[in-house]
Design an enzyme around this catalytic site. Structure first.
Site, mmCIF file in Angstrom:
data_model
loop_
_atom_site.group_PDB
_atom_site.id
_atom_site.type_symbol
_atom_site.label_atom_id
_atom_site.label_comp_id
_atom_site.label_asym_id
_atom_site.label_seq_id
_atom_site.Cartn_x
_atom_site.Cartn_y
_atom_site.Cartn_z
ATOM 1 N N TRP A 167 0.816 -1.217 0.000
ATOM 2 C CA TRP A 167 0.000 0.000 0.000
ATOM 3 C C TRP A 167 0.847 1.263 0.000
ATOM 4 O O TRP A 167 0.379 2.318 -0.438
ATOM 5 C CB TRP A 167 -0.985 -0.007 1.169
ATOM 6 C CG TRP A 167 -1.984 -1.118 1.049
ATOM 7 C CD1 TRP A 167 -2.351 -1.999 2.017
ATOM 8 C CD2 TRP A 167 -2.754 -1.485 -0.108
ATOM 9 N NE1 TRP A 167 -3.287 -2.886 1.536
ATOM 10 C CE2 TRP A 167 -3.543 -2.592 0.234
ATOM 11 C CE3 TRP A 167 -2.837 -0.985 -1.413
ATOM 12 C CZ2 TRP A 167 -4.409 -3.201 -0.673
ATOM 13 C CZ3 TRP A 167 -3.692 -1.602 -2.317
ATOM 14 C CH2 TRP A 167 -4.471 -2.688 -1.945
ATOM 15 N N ASP A 213 -9.854 -5.047 12.547
ATOM 16 C CA ASP A 213 -9.118 -6.281 12.278
ATOM 17 C C ASP A 213 -9.060 -7.123 13.549
ATOM 18 O O ASP A 213 -9.503 -6.689 14.625
ATOM 19 C CB ASP A 213 -7.700 -5.970 11.773
ATOM 20 C CG ASP A 213 -7.230 -6.981 10.721
ATOM 21 O OD1 ASP A 213 -7.479 -8.195 10.910
ATOM 22 O OD2 ASP A 213 -6.619 -6.575 9.716
ATOM 23 N N GLY A 238 -11.942 -6.932 16.104
ATOM 24 C CA GLY A 238 -13.079 -7.775 15.810
ATOM 25 C C GLY A 238 -12.841 -8.671 14.612
ATOM 26 O O GLY A 238 -11.834 -8.569 13.911
ATOM 27 N N ASP A 239 -13.790 -9.572 14.397
ATOM 28 C CA ASP A 239 -13.811 -10.479 13.250
ATOM 29 C C ASP A 239 -14.986 -10.049 12.386
ATOM 30 O O ASP A 239 -16.146 -10.121 12.822
ATOM 31 C CB ASP A 239 -13.975 -11.918 13.740
ATOM 32 C CG ASP A 239 -13.989 -12.945 12.620
ATOM 33 O OD1 ASP A 239 -14.531 -12.646 11.534
ATOM 34 O OD2 ASP A 239 -13.475 -14.054 12.827
ATOM 35 N N PHE A 240 -14.729 -9.590 11.163
ATOM 36 C CA PHE A 240 -15.832 -9.013 10.387
ATOM 37 C C PHE A 240 -16.865 -10.038 9.942
ATOM 38 O O PHE A 240 -17.964 -9.662 9.516
ATOM 39 C CB PHE A 240 -15.344 -8.163 9.210
ATOM 40 C CG PHE A 240 -14.297 -8.778 8.322
ATOM 41 C CD1 PHE A 240 -14.509 -9.960 7.652
ATOM 42 C CD2 PHE A 240 -13.078 -8.130 8.146
ATOM 43 C CE1 PHE A 240 -13.559 -10.502 6.811
ATOM 44 C CE2 PHE A 240 -12.099 -8.669 7.304
ATOM 45 C CZ PHE A 240 -12.350 -9.861 6.643
ATOM 46 N N HIS A 258 -11.004 -11.252 -2.463
ATOM 47 C CA HIS A 258 -10.342 -12.294 -3.244
ATOM 48 C C HIS A 258 -9.916 -13.489 -2.393
ATOM 49 O O HIS A 258 -9.516 -14.525 -2.931
ATOM 50 C CB HIS A 258 -9.158 -11.718 -4.033
ATOM 51 C CG HIS A 258 -7.943 -11.376 -3.219
ATOM 52 N ND1 HIS A 258 -6.735 -11.060 -3.801
ATOM 53 C CD2 HIS A 258 -7.737 -11.286 -1.875
ATOM 54 C CE1 HIS A 258 -5.844 -10.810 -2.858
ATOM 55 N NE2 HIS A 258 -6.432 -10.932 -1.694
ATOM 56 N N ASP A 259 -9.990 -13.360 -1.072
ATOM 57 C CA ASP A 259 -9.625 -14.473 -0.181
ATOM 58 C C ASP A 259 -10.728 -15.515 -0.059
ATOM 59 O O ASP A 259 -10.464 -16.631 0.403
ATOM 60 C CB ASP A 259 -9.325 -13.948 1.231
ATOM 61 C CG ASP A 259 -8.015 -13.200 1.322
ATOM 62 O OD1 ASP A 259 -7.136 -13.415 0.466
ATOM 63 O OD2 ASP A 259 -7.873 -12.391 2.261
ATOM 64 N N ASN A 305 -2.289 -17.770 -7.275
ATOM 65 C CA ASN A 305 -1.793 -17.643 -5.909
ATOM 66 C C ASN A 305 -2.919 -17.760 -4.895
ATOM 67 O O ASN A 305 -2.738 -18.333 -3.808
ATOM 68 C CB ASN A 305 -1.064 -16.314 -5.719
ATOM 69 C CG ASN A 305 -0.342 -16.255 -4.399
ATOM 70 O OD1 ASN A 305 0.448 -17.139 -4.069
ATOM 71 N ND2 ASN A 305 -0.611 -15.234 -3.615
ATOM 72 N N GLN A 309 -3.072 -20.389 -1.752
ATOM 73 C CA GLN A 309 -2.998 -19.777 -0.423
ATOM 74 C C GLN A 309 -4.328 -19.533 0.278
ATOM 75 O O GLN A 309 -4.339 -19.383 1.500
ATOM 76 C CB GLN A 309 -2.272 -18.431 -0.518
ATOM 77 C CG GLN A 309 -0.754 -18.546 -0.521
ATOM 78 C CD GLN A 309 -0.123 -17.277 0.018
ATOM 79 O OE1 GLN A 309 -0.136 -16.247 -0.630
ATOM 80 N NE2 GLN A 309 0.428 -17.366 1.210
#
Length: 349
Positions: A167, A213, A238-240, A258-259, A305, A309
Protein backbone atom coordinates in the site's frame (compact mmCIF):
# COMPACT_ATOMS: atom_id res chain seq x y z
CA UNK A 1 10.50 -15.73 -45.61
CA UNK A 2 13.93 -14.53 -44.55
CA UNK A 3 16.48 -16.84 -42.92
CA UNK A 4 16.39 -14.58 -39.83
CA UNK A 5 12.62 -14.97 -39.43
CA UNK A 6 12.88 -18.73 -39.92
CA UNK A 7 15.54 -18.92 -37.20
CA UNK A 8 13.38 -16.87 -34.84
CA UNK A 9 10.46 -19.26 -35.36
CA UNK A 10 12.62 -22.27 -34.56
CA UNK A 11 13.94 -20.79 -31.31
CA UNK A 12 11.41 -20.90 -28.41
CA UNK A 13 12.67 -17.76 -26.67
CA UNK A 14 9.47 -17.05 -24.78
CA UNK A 15 9.13 -20.60 -23.48
CA UNK A 16 12.75 -20.61 -22.35
CA UNK A 17 12.23 -17.28 -20.58
CA UNK A 18 9.17 -18.64 -18.79
CA UNK A 19 10.88 -21.92 -17.93
CA UNK A 20 13.74 -20.10 -16.26
CA UNK A 21 11.68 -17.32 -14.69
CA UNK A 22 12.16 -18.72 -11.20
CA UNK A 23 15.92 -18.21 -11.58
CA UNK A 24 15.29 -14.48 -11.87
CA UNK A 25 13.03 -14.44 -8.81
CA UNK A 26 15.46 -16.39 -6.66
CA UNK A 27 18.37 -14.17 -7.72
CA UNK A 28 16.42 -11.13 -6.51
CA UNK A 29 15.33 -12.94 -3.35
CA UNK A 30 18.87 -14.05 -2.48
CA UNK A 31 20.38 -10.62 -3.11
CA UNK A 32 17.84 -9.02 -0.78
CA UNK A 33 18.18 -11.71 1.88
CA UNK A 34 21.98 -11.46 1.92
CA UNK A 35 21.89 -7.66 2.13
CA UNK A 36 23.53 -6.84 -1.21
CA UNK A 37 21.51 -3.69 -1.86
CA UNK A 38 21.89 -2.42 1.70
CA UNK A 39 25.65 -2.93 1.51
CA UNK A 40 25.99 -0.99 -1.73
CA UNK A 41 23.56 1.71 -0.58
CA UNK A 42 25.62 2.33 2.57
CA UNK A 43 28.88 2.58 0.66
CA UNK A 44 30.13 5.97 -0.52
CA UNK A 45 31.67 4.42 -3.64
CA UNK A 46 31.15 1.41 -5.94
CA UNK A 47 32.44 -1.86 -4.50
CA UNK A 48 34.12 -4.92 -5.94
CA UNK A 49 32.75 -8.41 -5.44
CA UNK A 50 35.57 -9.10 -2.97
CA UNK A 51 34.62 -6.05 -0.90
CA UNK A 52 30.93 -6.97 -0.89
CA UNK A 53 31.80 -10.56 0.07
CA UNK A 54 33.90 -9.38 3.03
CA UNK A 55 31.12 -7.05 4.19
CA UNK A 56 28.45 -9.75 3.95
CA UNK A 57 30.53 -12.71 5.11
CA UNK A 58 29.88 -14.61 1.87
CA UNK A 59 32.16 -16.46 -0.54
CA UNK A 60 33.91 -14.25 -3.06
CA UNK A 61 33.14 -16.57 -5.97
CA UNK A 62 29.43 -16.89 -5.13
CA UNK A 63 29.14 -13.16 -4.50
CA UNK A 64 30.75 -12.31 -7.82
CA UNK A 65 28.32 -14.53 -9.68
CA UNK A 66 25.34 -13.07 -7.80
CA UNK A 67 26.42 -9.48 -8.44
CA UNK A 68 27.01 -10.24 -12.10
CA UNK A 69 23.50 -11.70 -12.42
CA UNK A 70 22.02 -8.67 -10.65
CA UNK A 71 23.85 -6.43 -13.11
CA UNK A 72 22.38 -8.46 -15.97
CA UNK A 73 18.94 -7.92 -14.46
CA UNK A 74 19.64 -4.18 -14.30
CA UNK A 75 19.34 -4.19 -10.52
CA UNK A 76 23.00 -3.15 -10.25
CA UNK A 77 25.25 -1.14 -12.52
CA UNK A 78 28.72 -2.53 -13.23
CA UNK A 79 31.79 -0.69 -14.40
CA UNK A 80 35.24 -1.97 -15.14
CA UNK A 81 37.91 -0.56 -12.83
CA UNK A 82 41.64 -0.82 -13.25
CA UNK A 83 41.75 -4.43 -12.13
CA UNK A 84 38.20 -5.52 -11.27
CA UNK A 85 34.53 -4.86 -11.86
CA UNK A 86 32.89 -2.41 -9.46
CA UNK A 87 29.20 -2.49 -8.57
CA UNK A 88 26.66 0.00 -7.30
CA UNK A 89 22.88 0.11 -6.94
CA UNK A 90 20.70 1.46 -9.70
CA UNK A 91 18.27 4.23 -8.79
CA UNK A 92 15.46 1.67 -8.93
CA UNK A 93 17.21 -0.63 -6.44
CA UNK A 94 17.97 2.21 -4.05
CA UNK A 95 14.31 3.21 -4.09
CA UNK A 96 12.61 -0.18 -3.90
CA UNK A 97 15.11 -2.72 -2.53
CA UNK A 98 16.64 -0.98 0.49
CA UNK A 99 14.87 -1.32 3.82
CA UNK A 100 14.92 2.34 4.82
CA UNK A 101 13.30 3.66 1.65
CA UNK A 102 9.66 4.82 2.10
CA UNK A 103 8.83 2.85 -1.05
CA UNK A 104 10.77 -0.27 -0.09
CA UNK A 105 9.51 -3.61 -1.39
CA UNK A 106 12.04 -5.50 0.71
CA UNK A 107 9.42 -7.10 2.97
CA UNK A 108 7.21 -8.04 0.02
CA UNK A 109 10.19 -9.79 -1.50
CA UNK A 110 10.90 -11.62 1.76
CA UNK A 111 7.29 -12.82 1.98
CA UNK A 112 7.35 -14.00 -1.61
CA UNK A 113 10.59 -15.86 -0.99
CA UNK A 114 9.82 -17.42 2.39
CA UNK A 115 6.10 -18.11 2.13
CA UNK A 116 4.53 -17.79 -1.32
CA UNK A 117 7.40 -19.54 -3.09
CA UNK A 118 7.02 -22.56 -0.79
CA UNK A 119 3.26 -22.73 -1.42
CA UNK A 120 3.84 -22.58 -5.18
CA UNK A 121 5.97 -25.71 -4.95
CA UNK A 122 2.57 -27.45 -4.64
CA UNK A 123 0.75 -25.59 -7.41
CA UNK A 124 0.18 -28.81 -9.36
CA UNK A 125 -1.48 -30.36 -6.31
CA UNK A 126 -3.57 -27.21 -5.80
CA UNK A 127 -4.89 -27.44 -9.37
CA UNK A 128 -5.66 -31.15 -8.98
CA UNK A 129 -7.35 -30.74 -5.59
CA UNK A 130 -8.85 -27.26 -5.94
CA UNK A 131 -7.65 -26.13 -2.52
CA UNK A 132 -4.81 -24.29 -0.81
CA UNK A 133 -1.61 -26.02 0.17
CA UNK A 134 -0.77 -24.90 3.72
CA UNK A 135 -0.87 -28.46 5.01
CA UNK A 136 1.81 -29.65 2.60
CA UNK A 137 3.90 -26.49 2.62
CA UNK A 138 3.91 -25.78 6.35
CA UNK A 139 2.20 -28.69 8.09
CA UNK A 140 -0.71 -26.58 9.35
CA UNK A 141 -4.43 -27.00 8.77
CA UNK A 142 -6.17 -24.40 6.63
CA UNK A 143 -9.61 -25.05 8.13
CA UNK A 144 -9.39 -21.53 9.56
CA UNK A 145 -7.72 -19.54 6.78
CA UNK A 146 -6.26 -16.78 8.91
CA UNK A 147 -5.12 -19.16 11.62
CA UNK A 148 -3.04 -20.75 8.85
CA UNK A 149 -1.97 -17.40 7.43
CA UNK A 150 -1.02 -16.08 10.88
CA UNK A 151 0.35 -19.42 12.08
CA UNK A 152 3.00 -17.70 14.19
CA UNK A 153 3.63 -14.17 15.39
CA UNK A 154 6.64 -13.92 13.10
CA UNK A 155 4.56 -15.03 10.10
CA UNK A 156 1.84 -12.53 10.96
CA UNK A 157 4.37 -9.70 11.12
CA UNK A 158 5.83 -10.81 7.76
CA UNK A 159 2.36 -10.70 6.19
CA UNK A 160 1.68 -7.27 7.68
CA UNK A 161 5.02 -6.01 6.37
CA UNK A 162 4.02 -7.32 2.93
CA UNK A 163 0.74 -5.40 3.04
CA UNK A 164 2.48 -2.32 4.36
CA UNK A 165 4.90 -2.20 1.44
CA UNK A 166 2.15 -2.93 -1.11
CA UNK A 167 0.00 0.00 0.00
CA UNK A 168 2.98 2.33 0.32
CA UNK A 169 3.42 1.75 -3.43
CA UNK A 170 -0.16 1.34 -4.66
CA UNK A 171 -2.35 2.83 -1.94
CA UNK A 172 -2.74 6.39 -3.16
CA UNK A 173 -3.83 5.21 -6.62
CA UNK A 174 -6.75 3.21 -5.26
CA UNK A 175 -7.98 5.68 -2.64
CA UNK A 176 -7.99 8.48 -5.22
CA UNK A 177 -9.51 6.42 -8.05
CA UNK A 178 -12.81 8.00 -6.95
CA UNK A 179 -13.43 11.22 -5.05
CA UNK A 180 -14.06 9.97 -1.50
CA UNK A 181 -13.99 13.38 0.16
CA UNK A 182 -17.70 13.26 1.05
CA UNK A 183 -17.18 10.20 3.26
CA UNK A 184 -16.04 11.38 6.69
CA UNK A 185 -16.32 8.16 8.72
CA UNK A 186 -14.45 5.30 7.08
CA UNK A 187 -13.88 1.72 8.25
CA UNK A 188 -11.03 -0.24 6.66
CA UNK A 189 -12.10 -3.85 7.16
CA UNK A 190 -9.07 -6.10 7.46
CA UNK A 191 -6.95 -2.92 7.53
CA UNK A 192 -3.89 -4.85 8.68
CA UNK A 193 -0.81 -2.60 9.11
CA UNK A 194 -2.75 0.61 8.50
CA UNK A 195 -0.78 1.64 5.42
CA UNK A 196 -3.92 2.09 3.30
CA UNK A 197 -5.64 3.99 6.13
CA UNK A 198 -2.64 6.31 6.21
CA UNK A 199 -2.88 6.89 2.45
CA UNK A 200 -6.57 7.65 2.87
CA UNK A 201 -6.09 10.24 5.63
CA UNK A 202 -3.33 11.91 3.62
CA UNK A 203 -5.59 12.16 0.55
CA UNK A 204 -8.66 13.25 2.53
CA UNK A 205 -7.66 15.34 5.57
CA UNK A 206 -11.25 15.67 6.83
CA UNK A 207 -11.88 11.94 7.26
CA UNK A 208 -11.19 9.51 10.07
CA UNK A 209 -10.32 5.89 9.26
CA UNK A 210 -10.85 3.03 11.69
CA UNK A 211 -8.86 -0.15 11.15
CA UNK A 212 -11.15 -3.11 11.87
CA UNK A 213 -9.12 -6.28 12.28
CA UNK A 214 -8.42 -9.24 14.54
CA UNK A 215 -7.20 -8.32 18.05
CA UNK A 216 -3.67 -9.63 17.52
CA UNK A 217 -3.37 -7.74 14.22
CA UNK A 218 -4.59 -4.49 15.80
CA UNK A 219 -2.12 -4.87 18.66
CA UNK A 220 0.78 -5.43 16.25
CA UNK A 221 -0.28 -2.49 14.05
CA UNK A 222 -0.33 -0.23 17.09
CA UNK A 223 3.06 -1.41 18.29
CA UNK A 224 5.01 -1.62 15.04
CA UNK A 225 3.34 0.19 12.16
CA UNK A 226 1.36 3.27 13.16
CA UNK A 227 2.24 6.32 15.20
CA UNK A 228 -0.12 7.02 18.08
CA UNK A 229 0.19 10.69 17.14
CA UNK A 230 -2.10 10.22 14.13
CA UNK A 231 -5.45 10.97 15.77
CA UNK A 232 -7.43 10.36 12.57
CA UNK A 233 -6.54 6.66 12.46
CA UNK A 234 -8.45 4.60 15.01
CA UNK A 235 -8.71 0.90 15.84
CA UNK A 236 -11.54 -1.58 16.34
CA UNK A 237 -10.82 -5.17 17.32
CA UNK A 238 -13.08 -7.77 15.81
CA UNK A 239 -13.81 -10.48 13.25
CA UNK A 240 -15.83 -9.01 10.39
CA UNK A 241 -17.59 -12.32 9.76
CA UNK A 242 -18.52 -12.93 13.40
CA UNK A 243 -18.95 -9.47 14.95
CA UNK A 244 -21.27 -6.56 14.31
CA UNK A 245 -19.90 -3.81 12.08
CA UNK A 246 -20.14 -0.23 13.39
CA UNK A 247 -22.08 2.28 11.31
CA UNK A 248 -19.98 4.28 8.83
CA UNK A 249 -20.14 6.35 5.66
CA UNK A 250 -17.65 4.22 3.73
CA UNK A 251 -16.21 0.74 4.14
CA UNK A 252 -12.99 -0.26 2.43
CA UNK A 253 -12.43 -3.88 1.47
CA UNK A 254 -8.92 -3.94 0.03
CA UNK A 255 -7.62 -7.34 -1.01
CA UNK A 256 -10.27 -8.97 1.16
CA UNK A 257 -12.90 -10.40 -1.18
CA UNK A 258 -10.34 -12.29 -3.24
CA UNK A 259 -9.63 -14.47 -0.18
CA UNK A 260 -13.12 -15.96 -0.04
CA UNK A 261 -15.79 -17.83 -1.96
CA UNK A 262 -18.72 -16.03 -3.59
CA UNK A 263 -21.03 -17.22 -0.80
CA UNK A 264 -18.80 -15.85 1.95
CA UNK A 265 -18.39 -12.58 0.06
CA UNK A 266 -22.14 -12.04 -0.27
CA UNK A 267 -22.43 -12.77 3.46
CA UNK A 268 -19.80 -10.13 4.27
CA UNK A 269 -21.08 -7.55 1.79
CA UNK A 270 -24.62 -7.96 3.14
CA UNK A 271 -23.34 -7.17 6.64
CA UNK A 272 -21.56 -4.12 5.23
CA UNK A 273 -24.73 -2.98 3.44
CA UNK A 274 -26.83 -3.25 6.59
CA UNK A 275 -24.33 -1.22 8.64
CA UNK A 276 -23.68 1.38 5.96
CA UNK A 277 -25.41 4.74 6.37
CA UNK A 278 -27.87 5.82 3.68
CA UNK A 279 -25.89 7.50 0.93
CA UNK A 280 -22.77 5.66 2.02
CA UNK A 281 -20.68 3.23 0.01
CA UNK A 282 -18.19 0.39 -0.08
CA UNK A 283 -14.85 0.62 -1.88
CA UNK A 284 -13.57 -2.72 -3.16
CA UNK A 285 -9.90 -2.84 -4.12
CA UNK A 286 -8.73 -5.86 -6.11
CA UNK A 287 -6.66 -6.91 -9.13
CA UNK A 288 -9.37 -7.12 -11.80
CA UNK A 289 -9.33 -9.71 -14.56
CA UNK A 290 -10.46 -8.63 -18.02
CA UNK A 291 -13.88 -9.78 -19.18
CA UNK A 292 -12.45 -11.72 -22.15
CA UNK A 293 -9.79 -13.56 -20.12
CA UNK A 294 -6.98 -11.79 -22.00
CA UNK A 295 -5.25 -10.57 -18.84
CA UNK A 296 -3.78 -8.77 -17.11
CA UNK A 297 -1.16 -11.46 -16.59
CA UNK A 298 -0.44 -10.25 -13.06
CA UNK A 299 -4.07 -10.72 -12.04
CA UNK A 300 -4.14 -14.17 -13.69
CA UNK A 301 -1.05 -15.23 -11.74
CA UNK A 302 -2.50 -13.74 -8.56
CA UNK A 303 -5.57 -15.89 -9.08
CA UNK A 304 -3.36 -18.96 -9.09
CA UNK A 305 -1.79 -17.64 -5.91
CA UNK A 306 -5.25 -17.40 -4.35
CA UNK A 307 -5.66 -21.08 -5.20
CA UNK A 308 -2.49 -22.15 -3.38
CA UNK A 309 -3.00 -19.78 -0.42
CA UNK A 310 -6.69 -19.04 0.19
CA UNK A 311 -10.28 -20.10 -0.48
CA UNK A 312 -10.82 -17.44 -3.12
CA UNK A 313 -9.76 -16.15 -6.52
CA UNK A 314 -9.29 -12.97 -8.54
CA UNK A 315 -12.44 -11.89 -10.39
CA UNK A 316 -13.73 -9.84 -13.30
CA UNK A 317 -15.44 -6.50 -12.72
CA UNK A 318 -18.74 -8.10 -13.75
CA UNK A 319 -18.35 -10.72 -11.01
CA UNK A 320 -17.83 -8.05 -8.35
CA UNK A 321 -20.85 -6.20 -9.73
CA UNK A 322 -22.96 -9.33 -9.21
CA UNK A 323 -21.67 -9.85 -5.66
CA UNK A 324 -22.30 -6.22 -4.71
CA UNK A 325 -25.76 -6.19 -6.28
CA UNK A 326 -26.65 -9.41 -4.48
CA UNK A 327 -25.86 -7.65 -1.20
CA UNK A 328 -28.10 -4.69 -2.08
CA UNK A 329 -25.61 -2.12 -3.40
CA UNK A 330 -26.31 -0.08 -6.54
CA UNK A 331 -24.69 2.60 -8.73
CA UNK A 332 -21.64 0.39 -9.05
CA UNK A 333 -18.65 2.07 -10.72
CA UNK A 334 -15.35 0.55 -11.80
CA UNK A 335 -12.09 2.45 -12.14
CA UNK A 336 -8.96 0.81 -13.50
CA UNK A 337 -5.77 2.45 -12.27
CA UNK A 338 -3.42 1.03 -14.90
CA UNK A 339 -1.38 -0.57 -12.12
CA UNK A 340 -1.78 -3.77 -10.11
CA UNK A 341 -4.93 -2.90 -8.18
CA UNK A 342 -8.21 -1.42 -9.37
CA UNK A 343 -11.17 0.07 -7.55
CA UNK A 344 -14.90 -0.61 -7.48
CA UNK A 345 -17.26 1.81 -5.68
CA UNK A 346 -20.83 0.77 -4.86
CA UNK A 347 -23.42 2.90 -3.05
CA UNK A 348 -26.28 2.36 -0.67
CA UNK A 349 -29.30 4.53 -1.52
Amino acid sequence: MSIKKEEDRSYPRKILDYMEGFLVSKTLFAACELGVFECLHDSERPLSAAEVARALGTSEDGTERLLSACAGLELLSAQRGDEEVLYRNTEMSDRYLTKASPQSLYHSIQYNSKTIYLCWHYLTDAVREGRNQYQKAFGVSSKDLFEALYRSEAEMVKFMQLMNSVWNICGRDVVTAFDLSSFRTIYDLGGCSGALARQCTMAYPECTVTIFDLPKVVQTAREHFLSIEDKRILFHEGDFFEDELPEADLYILARILHDWTDERNVELLTKVYRSCRAGGAVLVVEALLSEDDSGPLTAQLYSLNMLVQTEGKERRASEYRRLLAAAGFSHIQVQRTGKIYDAVLARKQ
